[in-house]
Design an enzyme around this catalytic site. Structure first.
Site, PDB file in Angstrom:
ATOM      1  N   TRP A 162       0.249  -0.999  -0.168  1.00 10.66           N
ATOM      2  CA  TRP A 162      -0.064  -0.380   0.018  1.00 10.66           C
ATOM      3  C   TRP A 162       0.234   1.430  -0.346  1.00 10.66           C
ATOM      4  O   TRP A 162       0.548   2.550  -0.175  1.00 10.66           O
ATOM      5  CB  TRP A 162      -0.845  -0.072   1.539  1.00 10.66           C
ATOM      6  CG  TRP A 162       0.296  -0.280   2.285  1.00 10.66           C
ATOM      7  CD1 TRP A 162      -0.348  -1.438   3.130  1.00 10.66           C
ATOM      8  CD2 TRP A 162       0.684   0.325   2.917  1.00 10.66           C
ATOM      9  NE1 TRP A 162       0.153  -1.137   4.629  1.00 10.66           N
ATOM     10  CE2 TRP A 162       1.425  -0.199   4.645  1.00 10.66           C
ATOM     11  CE3 TRP A 162       1.347   2.238   3.222  1.00 10.66           C
ATOM     12  CZ2 TRP A 162       1.890   0.170   5.142  1.00 10.66           C
ATOM     13  CZ3 TRP A 162       2.171   2.598   4.152  1.00 10.66           C
ATOM     14  CH2 TRP A 162       2.331   1.792   5.666  1.00 10.66           C
ATOM     15  N   ASN A 163       1.596   0.888   0.728  1.00 13.14           N
ATOM     16  CA  ASN A 163       2.841   2.168   0.251  1.00 13.14           C
ATOM     17  C   ASN A 163       2.995   3.140  -0.427  1.00 13.14           C
ATOM     18  O   ASN A 163       3.362   4.651  -0.992  1.00 13.14           O
ATOM     19  CB  ASN A 163       4.240   1.843   1.787  1.00 13.14           C
ATOM     20  CG  ASN A 163       5.059   0.718   0.821  1.00 13.14           C
ATOM     21  OD1 ASN A 163       4.925   0.433  -0.012  1.00 13.14           O
ATOM     22  ND2 ASN A 163       6.237   1.024   1.383  1.00 13.14           N
ATOM     23  N   LYS A 208      -2.236  -8.276  -7.557  1.00 10.46           N
ATOM     24  CA  LYS A 208      -3.681  -8.225  -6.767  1.00 10.46           C
ATOM     25  C   LYS A 208      -2.795  -6.555  -5.787  1.00 10.46           C
ATOM     26  O   LYS A 208      -1.948  -7.167  -4.928  1.00 10.46           O
ATOM     27  CB  LYS A 208      -3.306  -9.327  -5.918  1.00 10.46           C
ATOM     28  CG  LYS A 208      -4.734  -9.126  -4.939  1.00 10.46           C
ATOM     29  CD  LYS A 208      -3.905 -10.316  -3.648  1.00 10.46           C
ATOM     30  CE  LYS A 208      -2.927  -9.344  -2.706  1.00 10.46           C
ATOM     31  NZ  LYS A 208      -3.837  -7.771  -2.107  1.00 10.46           N
ATOM     32  N   PRO A 209      -3.583  -5.969  -6.016  1.00 13.27           N
ATOM     33  CA  PRO A 209      -2.966  -4.694  -5.268  1.00 13.27           C
ATOM     34  C   PRO A 209      -3.215  -4.343  -3.703  1.00 13.27           C
ATOM     35  O   PRO A 209      -3.779  -5.451  -3.194  1.00 13.27           O
ATOM     36  CB  PRO A 209      -3.921  -3.851  -6.030  1.00 13.27           C
ATOM     37  CG  PRO A 209      -5.095  -4.105  -6.446  1.00 13.27           C
ATOM     38  CD  PRO A 209      -4.881  -4.933  -6.618  1.00 13.27           C
ATOM     39  N   ALA A 210      -2.969  -4.261  -2.714  1.00 11.10           N
ATOM     40  CA  ALA A 210      -3.252  -4.138  -1.753  1.00 11.10           C
ATOM     41  C   ALA A 210      -4.236  -3.544  -0.960  1.00 11.10           C
ATOM     42  O   ALA A 210      -5.180  -2.790  -1.904  1.00 11.10           O
ATOM     43  CB  ALA A 210      -2.292  -3.588  -0.496  1.00 11.10           C
ATOM     44  N   GLY A 221       6.460  -6.179  -0.174  1.00  9.75           N
ATOM     45  CA  GLY A 221       5.662  -6.347   1.295  1.00  9.75           C
ATOM     46  C   GLY A 221       6.716  -6.935   2.210  1.00  9.75           C
ATOM     47  O   GLY A 221       8.107  -6.991   1.777  1.00  9.75           O
ATOM     48  N   SER A 222       5.693  -7.662   3.201  1.00  9.57           N
ATOM     49  CA  SER A 222       6.856  -7.278   4.100  1.00  9.57           C
ATOM     50  C   SER A 222       7.346  -9.459   3.686  1.00  9.57           C
ATOM     51  O   SER A 222       7.196 -10.247   3.088  1.00  9.57           O
ATOM     52  CB  SER A 222       6.077  -8.146   5.517  1.00  9.57           C
ATOM     53  OG  SER A 222       4.861  -9.160   5.534  1.00  9.57           O
ATOM     54  N   GLU A 235      10.623  -8.429  -3.544  1.00  7.34           N
ATOM     55  CA  GLU A 235      11.320  -7.187  -2.187  1.00  7.34           C
ATOM     56  C   GLU A 235      10.529  -7.207  -1.929  1.00  7.34           C
ATOM     57  O   GLU A 235       8.777  -6.780  -1.289  1.00  7.34           O
ATOM     58  CB  GLU A 235      10.750  -5.698  -3.241  1.00  7.34           C
ATOM     59  CG  GLU A 235      10.760  -5.770  -4.690  1.00  7.34           C
ATOM     60  CD  GLU A 235      12.098  -6.103  -5.586  1.00  7.34           C
ATOM     61  OE1 GLU A 235      12.971  -4.943  -3.725  1.00  7.34           O
ATOM     62  OE2 GLU A 235      13.287  -5.936  -6.222  1.00  7.34           O
ATOM     63  N   LEU A 236      11.174  -7.311  -0.455  1.00  5.17           N
ATOM     64  CA  LEU A 236      10.795  -7.567   1.370  1.00  5.17           C
ATOM     65  C   LEU A 236      11.199  -6.204   2.072  1.00  5.17           C
ATOM     66  O   LEU A 236      11.634  -5.514   1.188  1.00  5.17           O
ATOM     67  CB  LEU A 236      11.243  -9.075   1.958  1.00  5.17           C
ATOM     68  CG  LEU A 236      11.106 -10.101   0.511  1.00  5.17           C
ATOM     69  CD1 LEU A 236      11.182 -11.461   0.963  1.00  5.17           C
ATOM     70  CD2 LEU A 236       9.673 -10.465   0.412  1.00  5.17           C
ATOM     71  N   CYS A 238       9.784   0.701   2.677  1.00  3.50           N
ATOM     72  CA  CYS A 238      11.057   0.362   3.032  1.00  3.50           C
ATOM     73  C   CYS A 238      12.938   0.707   2.625  1.00  3.50           C
ATOM     74  O   CYS A 238      13.336  -0.576   3.731  1.00  3.50           O
ATOM     75  CB  CYS A 238      10.476  -1.400   1.946  1.00  3.50           C
ATOM     76  SG  CYS A 238      10.894  -0.108   0.256  1.00  3.50           S
ATOM     77  N   GLU A 255      11.343  -3.054  12.006  1.00  2.00           N
ATOM     78  CA  GLU A 255      11.418  -1.595  11.167  1.00  2.00           C
ATOM     79  C   GLU A 255      10.182  -0.208  11.440  1.00  2.00           C
ATOM     80  O   GLU A 255       8.943  -1.379  12.062  1.00  2.00           O
ATOM     81  CB  GLU A 255      10.491  -2.475   9.852  1.00  2.00           C
ATOM     82  CG  GLU A 255      11.157  -2.792   8.270  1.00  2.00           C
ATOM     83  CD  GLU A 255      10.089  -2.547   7.073  1.00  2.00           C
ATOM     84  OE1 GLU A 255       9.453  -3.792   7.021  1.00  2.00           O
ATOM     85  OE2 GLU A 255      10.238  -2.520   5.963  1.00  2.00           O
TER      86      GLU A 255
END
Ligand code: NAD
Length: 497
Positions: free
Chosen positions: A166-167, A190-192, A244-245, A266-267, A300, A397
């Site tokens: 979402w960021n 699939k978007p947030a 994401g996470s 990409e975490l 991130c 984080e």
């Protein structure tokens, strides 16, 4: 300076009514289907701004079927054709930049000026891959022992499933969709669930630009786990790219192993930012502010651990404290707002918890530490000095506007502490000594390093992490290769006279 400065007290700056009305018009223009669905909220007010369809697994699999079918024709188009379509998409995104920025700001909360910056950054990936599409690689080489020539070619990897956070609602989508389309892949994205609207608008513009309707399927759902369980097991899917996470990334890697999918991950990050005594103070303070406060700290690559050498530490903390204390809090569509809301109340509670833990362990608060009164998910800009290494926010984080400063004596100490984390996305170095800059950058175990600057991302850069921060790269030529398979033909060469 040891006193605690207050962040601007009082209620957050409200949204400008003209901008608010304009963002309502953009949302109405999406023509979302009426009927049941899930709510998208304005994080600055908690109000519902839209309802989007809550698609189930059957709908997601139907999306896979349609994209797969259309993908066969798309993969057989010429790269010039795909490049031209992407270029038209870029032009349309630029034409609609104001609308997109309003939408990003409204659903995600970032200040409008930053949302405009995201539009520039996000659209740049589309332009980049419009240019890159016609350079699909491949080469010719001889087998070293002779008798054969090898011809390598790059082919589309096949149907790509993209999952975004979402960021950065636009940039995280375009950074994946554009290279996938350039390589000839059909897409299911699939978007947030917190920020689906920007993706819906961007994909609509892609279709207007000539991307076949349905080639990019947008699956809005509140059941992400059910989605990935079903879709990643479908044999038509060949690739998953996730941002994401790290926790969710691990789950997707497990699932991807079943069908042996190509993966890009990409975490999460835990970026160290190192300021040496020989840094230019103003550059270091500006860079640290930018690296910390971009997106209200919800990035991130946000500066999570700020390590400052003893000789410059007092002046640096004072400078950063002044900047942070002057950050104007408010609705992203408010006048001259620097710090918007966090994404939701859980994020605010998490800041409070991390702050309490750091203070209890002995950190010194220089600025802020407060959540303004009233509705909306706000948290004030905060500066902590002399944060102990065992504080929770050093290990996890922060993802919010708390700047956590630690002090160090020697370069060796700084490098050791900077690398003392399982994550390795971004790092930052501030020094005027060129040798030191390269020595420290080389020693940092991260995928990217900002040297004397706090915003290192660029469409031309191969963005990505090492260690538990991820696999693969996005942006640049390397980002296209994530959506391509390398194949070779071995051509026998008989000796003739
Ligand atoms: P998240 O992992 O909770 O969610 C990211 C996306 O994954 C969302 O779309 C969510 O719906 C989806 N998701 C959640 N569970 C899923 C499942 N089981 N199967 C499939 N999809 C699932 O992360 P977030 O809170 O949205 O974003 C913040 C995190 O993203 C931070 O850790 C941040 O560092 C990271 N991030 C990384 C980068 C990068 O490029 N490395 C960029 C931005 C954000």
């Amino acid at each position: 300076m040891t006193a605690t400065l207050d962040t601007r007290a009082g209620a957050p700056v409200p949204a400008d009514t003209d901008r608010l009305a304009a963002s309502d018009r953009v949302i109405a223009g999406l023509d979302l289907p009426t009927g049941p669905g899930f709510a998208v909220l304005d994080p600055a007010t908690g109000e519902r701004i839209a309802t989007v369809p809550d698609l189930d697994v059957d709908a997601a699999l139907e999306g896979v079927r349609v994209a797969d079918e259309l993908g066969r024709t798309w993969a057989s188009t010429t790269s010039r054709y795909r490049a031209d379509v992407l270029r038209r998409w870029y032009d349309l995104l630029v034409e609609h930049a104001d609308d997109i920025a309003l939408l990003i700001s409204r659903e995600m909360g970032k200040p409008l000026a930053e949302a405009r910056g995201e539009v520039v950054y996000g659209t740049d990936f589309v332009r980049w891959y419009a240019e890159e599409a016609v350079r699909p690689g491949g080469n010719l080489r001889d087998v070293p022992t002779g008798g054969a020539t090898l011809l390598t070619r790059r082919a589309s990897v096949g149907l790509a499933v993209l999952v975004t956070p979402w960021n950065f609602p636009l940039a995280m989508a375009t950074r994946k969709i554009a290279p996938a389309l350039a390589a000839g892949c059909p897409v299911v994205i699939k978007p947030a669930e917190l920020t689906p609207l920007t993706t819906l608008l961007a994909v609509r513009l892609a279709e207007e630009a000539g991307v076949p309707a349905g080639l990019v399927q947008v699956v809005t759902t509140t059941e992400p786990a059910a989605f990935s369980e079903a879709v990643l097991r479908d044999p038509r899917v060949r690739k998953v790219s996730f941002t994401g996470s790290t926790a969710v990334g691990r789950q997707l890697l497990r699932l991807a192993s079943e069908n042996v999918l190509r993966t890009s991950m990409e975490l999460g990050g835990n970026a160290p930012l190192l300021v040496f005594d020989d840094a230019d103070l103003e550059t270091a303070v500006d860079g640290a502010y930018a690296a910390k406060m971009r997106n209200g700290g919800q990035s991130c690559i946000g500066a999570n651990r700020i390590y400052v050498q003893d000789g410059i530490a007092d002046a640096f903390v004072e400078g950063l404290a002044e900047w942070m204390a002057s950050a104007r809090i408010g609705h992203g569509l408010g006048d001259r707002v620097d710090l918007g809301p966090l994404i939701d109340d859980r994020a605010v509670a998490s800041q409070g918890r991390l702050l309490g833990d750091a203070l209890a362990r002995g950190a010194e608060m220089r600025v802020g530490g407060t959540a303004p009164d009233g509705p909306g998910s706000f948290f004030g800009a905060t500066v902590l000095d002399r944060v102990p290494a065992d504080a929770e926010l050093v290990r996890s984080e922060i993802f919010g506007p708390i700047a956590a400063v630690q002090r160090f004596g020697t370069q060796a100490q700084a490098i050791e502490r900077a690398n003392d984390t399982p994550f390795g996305l971004a790092g930052y170095v501030f020094t005027q000594d060129l040798d030191r800059a390269f020595t420290v950058a080389d020693a940092l175990q991260t995928g990217l390093v900002g040297i004397n600057q706090g915003v290192p991302s660029n469409a031309a850069a191969p963005f990505g992490g090492v260690k538990q921060s991820g696999l693969g790269r996005e942006g640049s030529a390397e980002g296209l290769e994530e959506y391509q398979e390398v194949r070779f033909y071995n051509l026998a060469r008989r000796v003739t006279d």
